[in-house]
Scaffold this motif. Structure first.
Motif: not given
Ligand SMILES: Nc1ncnc2c1ncn2[C@@H]1O[C@H](COP(=O)(O)OP(=O)(O)OP(=O)(O)O)[C@@H](O)[C@H]1O
Length: 682
Positions: A358, A203, A201, A532, A535-536
């Motif tokens: 990440t 960001p 991932y 992910r 953060e979404q």
């Protein structure tokens, strides 16, 4: 040493990840107005079964799910037992039991006796390489937690080779970690496949537009009241406080950035903290939530770098940052990084952030582009340092934000590793700054090891006190009534942004699913969600797309989200510090907020007395029934329920009136892991 992170990109197939929203969609159509757990979980159970089929198609191991025993009886923490009953009735081979497992895990029943939960799963011992990786690098993806970790594997399945993570069992919420981590331990070339799969991932890049970088946080009507808060600075030769930013004599660019950020005058922690740091002193600062601690350390640090003619950052194989900032959670360190980026805008100073979940390769490439201010979560930071990409010999400032949280989670050795190992300058040769809204006494003592003996202790208001701008309400609600009470409250709240805290990751998923079913646009954040997704979730909450965020302790500290009007403690935390941080997600920067907490006398007695104290210190109404519980709570005191003493002052003051602070350097080991620390190390 050969690096493998360069090979990360494009090598790993993207896993099929049923995001929370995908799953929510798949569960529809939802029966209107269903508060009944049966309806909700019935559809989810079916979906879990389908999802399970997909998993089993992938790995051909669907047999691994049969045979879980019935749950023990017990509490469901607010979720009635009907839902698990429904799971058991799911007709799809193997997977109905899976959902049953997780529903039972959801409550505390799992621990007590249904035969799964802790233990060796499928013959994997606790100390699997996976666990080691998670611990060492701190960024173990959810796969480890689901498939191999000791915390929640399927204990009853020695050698079944199923390889499914709890997330599959949870009806597809959260990650698909099980898919990416089959249990067969070696591949055809004999390589150990139990290593954590690489996290790919990346960001999204931070915003470039000035308007986004400087988007000001609206200060509230009580901002000026900050000036009335009592401030205590202890130690010797305390530099005078500033009253305005101008008095700090910061460079022009910094001053410009301060006004672009909409800061008109400093908050108390800034008034006192900025000159202390500018004077070269070590600082332990404790100020209420949302009162501007981040700028209190960033501004003087950036100023010192500018004064010291910091070298323009440029590409180098070994980066040697002048500043290292550490924070306990990924979202918090990212937020600090964005603040550093904001205040260093237009200067040659380059902040970089590294955190778990990440792509390490991506983050290392970011670091190598140039790095003056390295912000990181401890695990990822140590990881990158150990790869030889970062040297610490030029570190002038070491900042530990939410320092108490970082030190009190049993990971003290990792912190010590960072502070003492590698080429980190000794405490005499760097400035060490620690910030938090809470500083239990033992933590203060231990922290003293990291700081020069003449450090200053800055207390704005009462150490560990709740923010006075948060209206606190405690309701007595037993676990079986919590869901209905929550619905009732959310219905009244409407679309105002609300954070709902629960005590386990599973509950976060279940409650978020439940609220979605009830037509409250909800998302969730916890340590088992992929980065992910996390953060979404935060993005959806910030933007108002999902005005309700169900969270575990991972979101309790530091997160600065505008317009959060309500915090609901669906489950009270086990420690009062955590309570103070949680409710501090609202009532920030002079704005007012509301916190409602469900007190269940079966589980929350141990926090009763400290809760009464925090409420009365903040001039909040204390319900009579709570006072009675507090009075009856024999054996507890106005201490942290886990035995830590609350500091109301600089702990050095307690030494028999000995004012010679510099002679005092105690080191009391403190380790504890309460239920609210399940999302612990990042
Ligand atoms: N002097 C100021 N004027 C206006 N806004 C400010 C000022 N200082 C800080 N802020 C804003 O107030 C908000 C809260 O600040 P910050 O996140 O640093 O609080 P904190 O004390 O670290 O909180 P927590 O204890 O929850 O971590 C941020 O949005 C920040 O930009």
């Amino acid at each position: 040493m050969a690096e493998d992170w360069d090979a990360e990109f494009g090598t790993e197939p993207t896993a099929v990840i049923p995001s929370f929203f995908d799953m929510a969609g798949l569960r529809s159509p939802v029966k209107e107005g269903a508060i009944n757990g049966n309806q909700i979980f019935e559809s989810k159970g079916s979906e879990a079964a389908n999802f399970g089929k997909r998993c089993s198609n992938t790995f051909g191991n669907s047999t691994g799910f049969g045979g879980f025993g019935k749950q023990g009886s017990g509490d469901g923490n607010g979720f009635d037992t009907n839902s698990s009953y429904i799971f058991e009735k799911q007709p799809v081979a193997g997977f109905a039991e899976t959902t049953t497992v997780n529903e039972s895990e959801f409550g505390s029943r799992v621990v007590r006796g249904c035969g799964f939960g802790r233990g060796n799963r499928g013959g994997f011992p606790r100390s699997t390489p996976q666990n080691a990786i998670e611990k060492a690098s701190g960024d173990g993806p959810p796969v480890g937690r689901g498939s191999f970790s000791a915390r929640r594997g399927f204990a009853n399945h020695p050698g079944d080779g199923s390889g499914f993570s709890s997330s599959c069992g949870r009806g597809g919420f959260s990650s698909t970690s099980g898919i990416r981590a089959p249990w067969n331990s070696t591949d055809s070339e004999g390589n150990n496949k139990n290593q954590a799969p690489k996290v790919t991932y990346v960001p999204p890049p931070p915003p470039e537009e000035e308007s986004a970088i400087f988007a000001p946080y609206q200060t509230g009507i009580n901002f000026d009241k900050y000036d009335e808060i009592l401030v205590d600075v202890s130690g010797f030769n305390v530099p005078s406080a500033i009253l305005t930013f101008a008095e700090a004599h910061l460079c022009e660019t910094l001053n410009k950035n301060i006004s672009k950020a909409g800061y008109l005058k400093p908050t108390p922690v800034q008034k006192h903290g900025v000159p202390i740091v500018l004077a070269g002193r070590d600082l332990m600062a404790c100020a209420q939530t949302g009162s501007g601690k981040t700028a209190a350390f960033l501004l003087p640090i950036l100023e010192m770098l500018m004064r010291g003619d910091v070298a323009a950052s440029q590409f180098k194989e070994l980066q040697e940052p002048e500043v290292v900032i550490v924070a306990p959670t990924r979202e918090l360190i990212n937020q600090i990084y964005l603040e550093a980026r904001k205040f260093s805008f237009g200067t040659i100073i380059r902040p970089v952030v590294v955190y778990g979940g990440t792509s390490t390769g991506h983050q290392i490439r970011q670091v190598l582009q140039g790095c003056n201010v390295l912000c990181g979560t401890p695990g990822r930071l140590l990881d990158i340092i150990s790869k030889g990409k970062v040297g610490l010999s030029k570190v002038q400032f070491l900042v530990l934000d939410e320092a108490d949280r970082m030190l009190d989670m049993g990971f003290e050795p990792d912190m010590r590793k960072l502070v003492t190992a590698f080429d980190m300058p000794s405490k005499q040769n760097r400035q060490t700054l620690m910030f938090s809204a809470t500083f239990p006494e033992e933590i203060q003592r231990m922290a003293a090891d990291f700081m020069k003996t003449d450090y200053l202790f800055l207390a704005v208001g009462q150490v560990g006190g709740a923010c006075g701008d948060v209206h606190q309400t405690i309701l007595q609600v037993d676990q079986y009534s919590k869901r209905n009470k929550l619905i009732e409250i959310l219905t009244n709240i409407g679309i105002e942004r609300t954070m709902v805290f629960v005590d386990t990751k599973r509950k976060a998923d279940f409650l978020a699913a439940f609220l979605c079913q009830e037509n409250f646009p909800t998302t969730s954040i916890h340590g088992d969600r992929e980065q992910r997704e996390r953060e979404q979730a935060l993005g959806d909450f910030r933007s108002g797309k999902c005005p309700v965020l169900v969270a575990t302790a991972v979101a309790a500290r530091g997160l600065d989200i505008e317009h959060v009007q309500h915090v609901i403690n669906f489950d009270l935390p086990s420690t009062i510090d955590e309570y103070v941080h949680r409710i501090g997600r609202t009532g920030r920067c002079g704005n007012v907020g509301k916190a409602i907490s469900f007190f269940d006398s079966n589980t929350d007695l141990r926090i009763a007395r400290t809760l009464v104290k925090v409420l009365s210190d903040a001039q909040q109404e204390v319900p009579t029934w709570l006072e009675e519980f507090a009075f009856a709570a024999y054996g507890t005191s106005y201490h942290n329920p886990l035995g830590k003493v609350f500091a109301s002052v600089d702990s050095r003051k307690g030494l028999g009136g000995n004012k010679d602070f510099s002679s005092y350097e105690a080191n009391l080991p403190v380790t504890y892991a309460g239920k609210d620390h399940e999302d612990a190390w990042e």
